[in-house]
Motif scaffolding. Structure first.
Motif, short mmCIF file in Angstrom:
data_model
loop_
_atom_site.label_atom_id
_atom_site.label_comp_id
_atom_site.label_asym_id
_atom_site.label_seq_id
_atom_site.Cartn_x
_atom_site.Cartn_y
_atom_site.Cartn_z
N PRO A 51 34.29 47.17 26.81
CA PRO A 51 34.42 45.73 27.01
C PRO A 51 35.86 45.30 27.25
N ALA A 52 36.79 45.99 26.61
CA ALA A 52 38.20 45.65 26.78
C ALA A 52 38.64 45.83 28.24
N SER A 53 38.01 46.77 28.94
CA SER A 53 38.37 46.98 30.35
C SER A 53 38.05 45.76 31.18
N PHE A 54 36.92 45.10 30.88
CA PHE A 54 36.56 43.90 31.63
C PHE A 54 37.46 42.73 31.26
N THR A 55 37.89 42.68 30.01
CA THR A 55 38.85 41.64 29.63
C THR A 55 40.17 41.84 30.37
N ARG A 56 40.66 43.08 30.40
CA ARG A 56 41.92 43.37 31.09
C ARG A 56 41.79 43.14 32.59
N ALA A 60 44.01 40.72 34.83
CA ALA A 60 44.73 41.23 36.01
C ALA A 60 44.44 40.38 37.24
N LEU A 61 43.30 39.71 37.23
CA LEU A 61 42.94 38.85 38.37
C LEU A 61 43.45 37.42 38.21
N GLY A 62 44.14 37.17 37.09
CA GLY A 62 44.74 35.86 36.89
C GLY A 62 43.94 34.92 36.02
N TYR A 63 42.89 35.43 35.36
CA TYR A 63 42.08 34.61 34.45
C TYR A 63 42.54 34.87 33.01
N ALA A 64 42.32 33.89 32.15
CA ALA A 64 42.76 34.03 30.76
C ALA A 64 41.98 35.11 30.02
N GLY A 65 40.76 35.38 30.46
CA GLY A 65 39.92 36.38 29.82
C GLY A 65 38.60 36.50 30.57
N TRP A 66 37.66 37.23 29.97
CA TRP A 66 36.39 37.48 30.63
C TRP A 66 35.60 36.20 30.87
N GLU A 67 35.49 35.33 29.87
CA GLU A 67 34.66 34.14 30.01
C GLU A 67 35.11 33.23 31.16
N PRO A 68 36.42 32.99 31.34
CA PRO A 68 36.81 32.20 32.52
C PRO A 68 36.44 32.88 33.85
N LEU A 69 36.54 34.22 33.90
CA LEU A 69 36.14 34.93 35.12
C LEU A 69 34.63 34.80 35.31
N ARG A 70 33.88 34.96 34.25
CA ARG A 70 32.42 34.84 34.33
C ARG A 70 32.03 33.43 34.79
N ALA A 71 32.71 32.41 34.25
CA ALA A 71 32.43 31.02 34.64
C ALA A 71 32.70 30.82 36.13
#
Length: 278
Positions: A51-56, A60-71
């Motif tokens: 899971p940490a890989s998806f957070t990182r 790396a894509l400029g999002y604060a974490g996974w949830e903002p990217l998912r949103a």
């Protein structure tokens, strides 16, 4: 920001990512829909990552974490005004819709219906599922099957749908109707059927539909048309043909059950008398 901004950002960053994040990024690019409906832990397990890989990756894509990217992925997949965006004033709309529905019925393939019906006949219990407008398709199939297969169930009819999904068993058959944009409930139902090892029969508009993944049988229909609502004509026709084929597969036993059901309905006076119906 364009509708595909999250995936565009991912593809641009892909060559510069570290190897492990690159693997997670490739998985995400190929399973963007899953990322909008499943948890990060489930995605990571399927991708063979942590899971940490998806957070990182998100960072790396400029999002604060996974949830903002998912949103952002959810927003990118959201159809813009699915009904009002299709609405057009035209005098010939009724005729055009009827012609399109007639063509959609003519394009249906009866071949897969027989194989799907055989699978339903063998199953000790049948679940019918459909959400939003496809609830109509599931309800019709459930009603017709219940006349001679009383062990048939409608997902979500008696309580939260999650309780029914948890009740799927390996020998059950699950019939699911859906079309694009596919509801999260439909995706969860298909996943629950696969996880339980139940036989999955899908009525859908495309073999690439996420709900069709892992389905034992796919009955395809055309949901598009000139109207601003999607057309259910093909799906309803397939559901009725499927119920009829299951009845035929049951032979004398199906006929006897149907007679018993009719007798109970008559005893309960479910139908108006001839005088009352005038």
């Amino acid at each position: 920001m364009s509708p595909d901004a999250p995936l565009d950002r991912l593809r641009l960053a892909l060559p510069e990512l570290p190897p492990r994040l690159r693997e997670a990024a490739r998985y995400l690019a190929d399973h963007a829909f899953d990322a909008t409906t499943r948890s990060m832990r489930e995605l990571a397990a399927d991708a063979g990552a942590t899971p940490a890989s998806f957070t990182r990756l998100a960072q790396a894509l400029g999002y604060a974490g996974w949830e903002p990217l998912r949103a952002a992925l959810v927003e990118a997949r959201r159809p813009p005004a699915p009904f009002s965006g299709r609405a057009r004033a035209r005098d010939d709309l009724p005729a055009a819709m009827l012609a399109a529905d007639a063509a959609a019925i003519g394009a249906l393939d009866a071949g897969p219906v027989a194989a799907a019906a055989a699978a339903l006949h063998r199953a000790p219990r049948i679940w019918c599922a459909g959400f939003r407008s496809c609830r109509v398709v599931a309800g019709l199939l459930h009603y017709q099957l219940r006349l001679f297969r009383p062990e048939t169930r409608l997902v979500g009819a008696e309580g939260p749908e999650e309780l029914d999904l948890d009740a799927f068993a390996a020998r059950d058959a699950v019939v699911l109707a859906s079309f694009a944009p596919y509801s999260a409930e439909a995706v969860r139902t298909a996943a629950a059927a696969r996880a339980a090892g139940a036989g999955l029969v899908v009525l859908a508009d495309s073999p690439a539909a996420p709900v069709a993944r892992g389905a034992a049988h796919l009955l395809r229909f055309e949901a598009g048309g000139p109207g601003f609502f999607h057309s259910l004509t093909g799906a309803v026709s397939l559901a009725q043909a499927l119920a009829a084929a299951v009845f035929a597969a049951g032979g004398a036993a199906s006929l006897e059950r149907l007679r018993q059901t009719e007798a109970r309905l008559a005893e309960l006076a479910r139908y108006a008398s001839e005088g009352e119906s005038r």
